[in-house]
Design a protein around this motif. Structure first.
Motif, short mmCIF file in Angstrom:
data_model
loop_
_atom_site.label_atom_id
_atom_site.label_comp_id
_atom_site.label_asym_id
_atom_site.label_seq_id
_atom_site.Cartn_x
_atom_site.Cartn_y
_atom_site.Cartn_z
N LEU A 328 14.80 52.83 26.17
CA LEU A 328 15.49 51.56 26.27
C LEU A 328 14.51 50.43 25.78
CD1 LEU A 328 16.54 51.44 30.27
CD2 LEU A 328 18.09 51.68 28.02
N GLY A 329 13.31 50.96 25.20
CA GLY A 329 12.50 50.15 24.31
C GLY A 329 11.31 49.42 25.14
N ASP A 330 10.55 48.49 24.45
CA ASP A 330 9.73 47.81 25.20
C ASP A 330 10.06 46.82 26.35
OD1 ASP A 330 7.67 49.17 23.86
OD2 ASP A 330 7.93 47.75 22.40
N ASP A 331 9.36 46.59 27.36
CA ASP A 331 9.67 45.57 28.29
C ASP A 331 9.95 44.32 27.70
OD1 ASP A 331 9.27 47.41 30.31
OD2 ASP A 331 7.07 46.68 30.75
N VAL A 332 10.82 43.35 28.10
CA VAL A 332 11.51 42.22 27.37
C VAL A 332 11.20 40.96 28.30
CG1 VAL A 332 12.94 43.47 25.89
CG2 VAL A 332 13.48 42.36 28.18
N ALA A 333 10.91 39.82 27.59
CA ALA A 333 11.01 38.61 28.36
C ALA A 333 12.48 37.77 28.30
CB ALA A 333 10.02 37.77 27.80
N LEU A 334 12.81 37.37 29.28
CA LEU A 334 14.12 36.78 29.33
C LEU A 334 14.08 35.15 29.70
CD1 LEU A 334 17.28 37.31 29.64
CD2 LEU A 334 16.76 37.39 32.08
N CYS A 335 14.49 34.47 28.73
CA CYS A 335 14.59 33.21 28.80
C CYS A 335 15.25 32.73 30.03
CB CYS A 335 14.93 32.20 27.61
SG CYS A 335 13.83 32.44 26.10
N LEU A 336 14.97 31.51 30.86
CA LEU A 336 15.58 31.04 31.79
C LEU A 336 16.86 30.65 31.44
CD1 LEU A 336 12.65 29.33 33.87
CD2 LEU A 336 13.74 31.44 34.37
N GLY A 337 18.03 30.92 32.10
CA GLY A 337 19.39 30.56 31.91
C GLY A 337 19.90 31.40 30.73
N THR A 338 19.62 32.45 30.27
CA THR A 338 19.99 33.15 29.22
C THR A 338 20.42 34.68 29.65
OG1 THR A 338 17.92 33.97 28.31
CG2 THR A 338 18.93 31.90 27.46
N ALA A 339 20.80 35.43 29.08
CA ALA A 339 21.00 36.84 29.38
C ALA A 339 20.58 37.63 28.16
CB ALA A 339 22.79 37.04 29.37
N GLN A 340 20.44 38.89 28.76
CA GLN A 340 19.78 40.18 27.82
C GLN A 340 20.77 41.28 27.86
OE1 GLN A 340 16.95 39.96 25.94
NE2 GLN A 340 17.42 42.05 25.25
N VAL A 341 21.14 41.88 26.58
CA VAL A 341 21.97 42.97 26.52
C VAL A 341 20.96 44.27 26.71
CG1 VAL A 341 23.72 44.27 25.40
CG2 VAL A 341 23.99 42.03 25.35
N ARG A 389 11.34 46.89 32.23
CA ARG A 389 11.07 45.67 33.02
C ARG A 389 11.41 44.41 32.28
NH1 ARG A 389 8.89 44.84 37.69
NH2 ARG A 389 8.14 47.01 37.79
N VAL A 390 12.42 43.47 32.82
CA VAL A 390 12.78 42.33 32.05
C VAL A 390 12.15 41.18 33.04
CG1 VAL A 390 14.64 40.64 31.94
CG2 VAL A 390 14.94 43.24 31.77
N GLU A 391 11.12 40.43 32.31
CA GLU A 391 10.23 39.43 32.82
C GLU A 391 11.04 37.96 32.83
OE1 GLU A 391 8.00 39.75 34.74
OE2 GLU A 391 7.13 41.80 34.55
N SER A 392 11.07 36.95 33.50
CA SER A 392 11.37 35.48 33.15
C SER A 392 10.55 34.83 32.20
CB SER A 392 11.73 34.84 34.56
OG SER A 392 10.80 34.81 35.19
N GLN A 393 10.78 33.97 31.77
CA GLN A 393 9.93 33.22 30.73
C GLN A 393 10.74 31.64 30.64
OE1 GLN A 393 8.40 34.99 27.35
NE2 GLN A 393 8.84 33.46 26.10
N ASN A 394 9.72 30.66 30.53
CA ASN A 394 10.11 29.54 30.07
C ASN A 394 9.94 29.37 28.49
OD1 ASN A 394 10.45 26.76 29.60
ND2 ASN A 394 8.51 26.10 30.55
N CYS A 395 11.13 29.35 27.76
CA CYS A 395 11.23 29.45 26.53
C CYS A 395 11.04 28.08 25.66
CB CYS A 395 12.60 29.97 26.02
SG CYS A 395 12.63 31.74 26.63
N HIS A 396 10.94 27.04 26.60
CA HIS A 396 10.94 25.75 26.16
C HIS A 396 9.50 25.12 26.16
CE1 HIS A 396 15.18 25.04 26.70
NE2 HIS A 396 15.13 25.49 27.79
N LEU A 397 8.71 25.94 25.23
CA LEU A 397 7.21 25.79 25.26
C LEU A 397 6.92 24.37 24.68
CD1 LEU A 397 6.32 29.40 23.81
CD2 LEU A 397 6.52 28.35 25.94
#
Length: 492
Positions: A328-341, A389-397
């Motif tokens: 499934l690849g490496d763990d990813v960060a998910l921006c708040l309010g978005t979706a990941q396929v 593992r999917v982690e949440s992240q604030n993408c509005h840096l």
């Protein structure tokens, strides 16, 4: 005669280190001398005081190497020998000896590099060349037959073992007789001295042929088995684990261990992280793999992989049924309010079924919340699972947060004005201004915060202006510069 035989045995032990083993040597022989086939010249004079005689019939103190022995030798006193000891050995040679007259110790040689504590075995085949005849004056009315003695010592002369073999009797037809000697090297040394002694008289009789001399270690029995089965072969799913263990025959006592694996049951390599009485195959390989175990006394730990120094177990076979590996690849960060396929990379073998952690059987899933997700494949009952593992992240840096009020009253709560930011600054400058626009606080480090003082004196309650001048790295690793400003209420 005995002298020559002993010489040959020791010549093989000390001079030869690797000989192709013919069928008539004992299984596991590390030295096997069959004397070859076809024409062969003399042995080195530095190794024997016997005289070489090319062909014909050797006299007392002489020898030859040939594939047949004539029955006409010494007035038809010898058997006619048409082939050597090894069956179907075309023109195979044998060592033909006419013994010297007086018995004596004739060879004394140090052999180095053997394995301490290991039992070794010498074996050879001997044929009494003399036909049964009536004793007479020539042999003092006592038939002289081959007698072979072997003496093994430590370099300081301490006796390890001595064997005087029974006389090889005369027979009406040529008969090969096997002689065997065993000894164990003390653990204090891996060097020995071999002394070979001729106990029989020559002259009339004591003539012989020698063939198929072998030298091999004699190890204790060692057996391995599957942890949950007594069979010698097992089928398991690839990418699972399987445990092997020592069986009823444990080999050496308190040994060191070396598990080995092979793809062809011929070429063996050490199994990874092995060295105990059990070995866990993790993971099982797809296809056919062979496993065996060697063990030896701890004094021979460095040589545990050598057949000469270690006991060798039976072979177990593991047949790995293929599964459907994927990632499934490496763990990813998910921006708040978005979706990941999420989807498995690569194609899966025909017949593969799969299920996601939410029990979905779709080709892909869409996740909108952080967490641990997995996909499991099934190919003919063999499972394979990968997790991500999917982690949440604030993408509005680019954004910072500055409270609109704080209370520096030393109650350990909200005593400093702290600038909050989800990422890291590459540059940073933060300033506080009084009502007349004068700078009363300045910091270039985000961890240095305003405590509501100016020149070490408490500032009055009220509104104060601030500015923040900073730079960050965007998702493309490019530096972006920002300036923000606002007001904060100081409350006492």
């Amino acid at each position: 005669m005995s002298s020559t035989l002993a010489f040959v045995i020791l010549l093989l032990l000390v001079v030869k280190t690797s000989v192709v083993c013919q069928a008539q040597c004992s299984q596991g022989a590390i030295i096997c001398e069959t004397f070859g086939s076809g024409p062969r010249g003399p042995l080195s004079q530095s190794l024997t005081n016997f005289t070489y005689r090319a062909g014909g019939c050797p006299d007392d103190g002489q020898y030859t190497v040939m594939d047949t022995v004539s029955g006409d030798c010494h007035g038809q006193a010898w058997h006619s020998v048409r082939q050597d000891h090894t069956p179907n050995d075309v023109r195979g040679n044998m060592f033909v000896v006419n013994a010297s007259y007086q018995p004596s110790e004739f060879y004394n040689q140090k052999a180095a590099g053997l394995c301490p504590g290991v039992t070794y075995e010498f074996s050879l085949w001997v044929l009494n060349l003399n036909r049964i005849m009536q004793p007479g004056a020539c042999d003092d009315y006592s038939l002289r037959n081959p007698i072979i003695a072997m003496r093994i010592e430590q370099p300081d002369g301490t006796l390890i073992n001595e064997v005087v073999q029974p006389a090889v009797p005369r027979t009406t037809t040529p008969v090969w007789v096997q002689l065997v000697m065993q000894f164990s090297i003390p653990t204090s040394s891996n060097d020995i001295v071999v002394k070979l002694i001729n106990k029989g008289l020559g002259g009339c009789g004591n003539d012989l042929a020698i063939d198929d001399i072998g030298f091999r270690p004699v190890h204790p029995a060692l057996a391995i088995q599957f942890a949950n089965s007594t069979g010698s072969e097992m089928t398991a799913c690839a990418d699972t684990h399987l445990t092997l263990t020592v069986g009823a025959a444990a080999g050496y006592i308190n040994p060191v261990y070396l598990w080995q694996q092979s793809q062809d049951n011929v070429n063996w390599t050490p199994a990874p992280t092995s060295g105990q009485t059990t070995y866990t195959i993790n993971p099982v390989r797809a296809g056919r793999t062979y496993y065996r175990l060697r063990n030896t006394q701890s004094i021979n730990a460095a040589a545990v992989g050598r057949a000469q120094c270690s006991a060798e177990s039976n072979v177990l076979i593991v047949n790995g049924r293929p599964d459907s590996p994927f990632t499934l690849g490496d763990d990813v960060a998910l921006c708040l309010g978005t979706a990941q396929v999420l989807q498995a990379s690569g194609s899966l073998p025909a017949g593969t079924t799969f299920v996601w952690s939410d029990q979905s059987t779709n080709q892909q899933v869409t996740v909108t919340a952080p967490g641990l997700y997995w996909l499991e494949t099934n190919l003919s009952g063999c499972l394979y699972r990968d997790s991500i593992r999917v982690e949440s992240q604030n993408c509005h840096l680019s954004e910072i947060y500055v409270p609109d009020a704080f209370s520096p009253n030393d109650d350990t709560r909200n005593d400093h004005l702290v600038v909050l930011h989800a990422g890291a600054f590459t540059t940073y400058s933060f300033r506080i201004y009084d009502r007349w626009g004068s700078i009363i606080f300045s910091s270039r480090q985000v961890e240095i915060t305003w405590d509501g003082t100016f020149q070490n004196q408490p500032c009055a309650e009220g509104l104060y202006a601030w500015t923040a001048d900073y730079s960050i790295l965007d998702p493309l690793n490019e530096e972006q510069h920002f300036i923000r400003s606002g007001r904060v209420m100081l409350v006492r």
